[in-house]
Design a protein around this motif. Structure first.
Motif, PDB file in Angstrom:
ATOM      1  N   ASN A  25      61.602  46.166  37.015  1.00  0.00           N
ATOM      2  CA  ASN A  25      62.490  45.294  36.237  1.00  0.00           C
ATOM      3  C   ASN A  25      62.355  45.630  34.761  1.00  0.00           C
ATOM      4  N   TYR A  26      63.448  45.399  34.033  1.00  0.00           N
ATOM      5  CA  TYR A  26      63.491  45.684  32.603  1.00  0.00           C
ATOM      6  C   TYR A  26      64.363  44.639  31.929  1.00  0.00           C
ATOM      7  N   PRO A  27      63.980  44.092  30.828  1.00  0.00           N
ATOM      8  CA  PRO A  27      62.674  44.252  30.191  1.00  0.00           C
ATOM      9  C   PRO A  27      61.599  43.440  30.914  1.00  0.00           C
ATOM     10  N   ASN A  28      60.380  43.766  30.621  1.00  0.00           N
ATOM     11  CA  ASN A  28      59.231  43.045  31.158  1.00  0.00           C
ATOM     12  C   ASN A  28      58.113  43.140  30.133  1.00  0.00           C
ATOM     13  N   PRO A  29      57.775  42.072  29.442  1.00  0.00           N
ATOM     14  CA  PRO A  29      58.211  40.682  29.552  1.00  0.00           C
ATOM     15  C   PRO A  29      59.681  40.511  29.173  1.00  0.00           C
ATOM     16  N   PHE A  30      60.254  39.372  29.626  1.00  0.00           N
ATOM     17  CA  PHE A  30      61.660  39.100  29.383  1.00  0.00           C
ATOM     18  C   PHE A  30      61.861  37.658  28.930  1.00  0.00           C
ATOM     19  N   ASN A  31      63.051  37.388  28.356  1.00  0.00           N
ATOM     20  CA  ASN A  31      63.391  36.047  27.882  1.00  0.00           C
ATOM     21  C   ASN A  31      64.904  35.898  27.795  1.00  0.00           C
ATOM     22  N   PRO A  32      65.565  35.163  28.622  1.00  0.00           N
ATOM     23  CA  PRO A  32      65.149  34.725  29.952  1.00  0.00           C
ATOM     24  C   PRO A  32      65.723  35.624  31.035  1.00  0.00           C
ATOM     25  N   ASN A  33      66.445  36.710  30.648  1.00  0.00           N
ATOM     26  CA  ASN A  33      67.107  37.575  31.636  1.00  0.00           C
ATOM     27  C   ASN A  33      66.358  38.874  31.837  1.00  0.00           C
ATOM     28  N   THR A  34      66.354  39.341  33.077  1.00  0.00           N
ATOM     29  CA  THR A  34      65.794  40.648  33.385  1.00  0.00           C
ATOM     30  C   THR A  34      66.666  41.315  34.440  1.00  0.00           C
ATOM     31  N   THR A  35      66.707  42.629  34.422  1.00  0.00           N
ATOM     32  CA  THR A  35      67.446  43.400  35.411  1.00  0.00           C
ATOM     33  C   THR A  35      66.457  44.032  36.366  1.00  0.00           C
ATOM     34  N   ILE A  36      66.646  43.771  37.640  1.00  0.00           N
ATOM     35  CA  ILE A  36      65.766  44.273  38.689  1.00  0.00           C
ATOM     36  C   ILE A  36      66.436  45.482  39.316  1.00  0.00           C
ATOM     37  N   MET A  85      63.556  28.086  34.553  1.00  0.00           N
ATOM     38  CA  MET A  85      62.130  28.156  34.848  1.00  0.00           C
ATOM     39  C   MET A  85      61.322  28.279  33.559  1.00  0.00           C
ATOM     40  N   PRO A  86      60.090  27.773  33.568  1.00  0.00           N
ATOM     41  CA  PRO A  86      59.258  27.854  32.368  1.00  0.00           C
ATOM     42  C   PRO A  86      58.682  29.256  32.178  1.00  0.00           C
ATOM     43  N   SER A  87      58.140  29.501  31.005  1.00  0.00           N
ATOM     44  CA  SER A  87      57.422  30.748  30.754  1.00  0.00           C
ATOM     45  C   SER A  87      56.306  30.890  31.774  1.00  0.00           C
ATOM     46  N   GLY A  88      56.010  32.128  32.162  1.00  0.00           N
ATOM     47  CA  GLY A  88      54.917  32.344  33.099  1.00  0.00           C
ATOM     48  C   GLY A  88      55.088  33.626  33.885  1.00  0.00           C
ATOM     49  N   VAL A  89      54.165  33.813  34.823  1.00  0.00           N
ATOM     50  CA  VAL A  89      54.160  34.980  35.695  1.00  0.00           C
ATOM     51  C   VAL A  89      55.009  34.677  36.927  1.00  0.00           C
ATOM     52  N   TYR A  90      55.842  35.637  37.295  1.00  0.00           N
ATOM     53  CA  TYR A  90      56.672  35.551  38.489  1.00  0.00           C
ATOM     54  C   TYR A  90      56.513  36.842  39.275  1.00  0.00           C
ATOM     55  N   LYS A 103      56.348  43.122  42.788  1.00  0.00           N
ATOM     56  CA  LYS A 103      56.266  43.481  41.372  1.00  0.00           C
ATOM     57  C   LYS A 103      56.034  42.212  40.562  1.00  0.00           C
ATOM     58  N   LYS A 104      55.051  42.268  39.659  1.00  0.00           N
ATOM     59  CA  LYS A 104      54.773  41.142  38.787  1.00  0.00           C
ATOM     60  C   LYS A 104      55.627  41.268  37.533  1.00  0.00           C
ATOM     61  N   CYS A 105      56.176  40.123  37.076  1.00  0.00           N
ATOM     62  CA  CYS A 105      56.924  40.117  35.824  1.00  0.00           C
ATOM     63  C   CYS A 105      56.556  38.864  35.038  1.00  0.00           C
ATOM     64  N   LEU A 106      56.825  38.905  33.750  1.00  0.00           N
ATOM     65  CA  LEU A 106      56.393  37.844  32.838  1.00  0.00           C
ATOM     66  C   LEU A 106      57.579  37.356  32.022  1.00  0.00           C
ATOM     67  N   MET A 107      57.852  36.046  32.134  1.00  0.00           N
ATOM     68  CA  MET A 107      58.875  35.433  31.290  1.00  0.00           C
ATOM     69  C   MET A 107      58.177  34.770  30.109  1.00  0.00           C
ATOM     70  N   LEU A 108      58.570  35.167  28.909  1.00  0.00           N
ATOM     71  CA  LEU A 108      58.044  34.587  27.667  1.00  0.00           C
ATOM     72  C   LEU A 108      59.196  33.991  26.876  1.00  0.00           C
ATOM     73  N   LYS A 109      59.036  32.743  26.495  1.00  0.00           N
ATOM     74  CA  LYS A 109      60.088  32.082  25.702  1.00  0.00           C
ATOM     75  C   LYS A 109      59.604  31.871  24.288  1.00  0.00           C
TER      76      LYS A 109
END
Length: 109
Positions: A25-36, A85-90, A103-109
């Motif tokens: 996925n990109y970007p990673n970390p992301f806020n709030p959208n990511t492309t898998i 969803m809140p910031s955190g690991v998904y 795959k682990k990804c991280l949402m940072l707000k």
């Protein structure tokens, strides 16, 4: 690499086989959208789900037959009910007829 029976397969020449697909996925970390992105070497029934850190499935992004090739899906950081969803690991979990990947990804707000 483990197959669905959790058995490791090794080629006759002693090397591990290449994965049937690659998940990222990109970007990673992301806020709030990511492309898998993922690549399938052959057509397969595919499920692509997002899980929170507690292991709860929060969103299903794909559940159906997908042809071979490169594919992308967007995740907007929301659960299946549209809640942000809140910031955190998904975790992104891709399951196919040929195996699975996580795959682990991280949402940072």
């Amino acid at each position: 690499l483990c197959n669905r029976d959790n058995k490791v397969s090794i080629n006759l020449n002693g090397t591990l086989p290449l994965p049937e697909f690659k998940l990222g996925n990109y970007p990673n970390p992301f806020n709030p959208n990511t492309t898998i992105s993922f690549n399938l070497k052959s057509a397969s029934h595919v499920s692509l789900d997002v899980y929170n850190i507690q292991g709860q499935r929060i969103r299903s992004l794909v559940n159906g037959w997908i042809p071979a090739g490169d594919h992308t899906r967007a995740w907007d950081g929301k659960d299946g009910s549209g809640r942000v969803m809140p910031s955190g690991v998904y975790f992104l979990r891709l399951n196919t007829e040929h195996g699975s990947d996580l795959k682990k990804c991280l949402m940072l707000k």
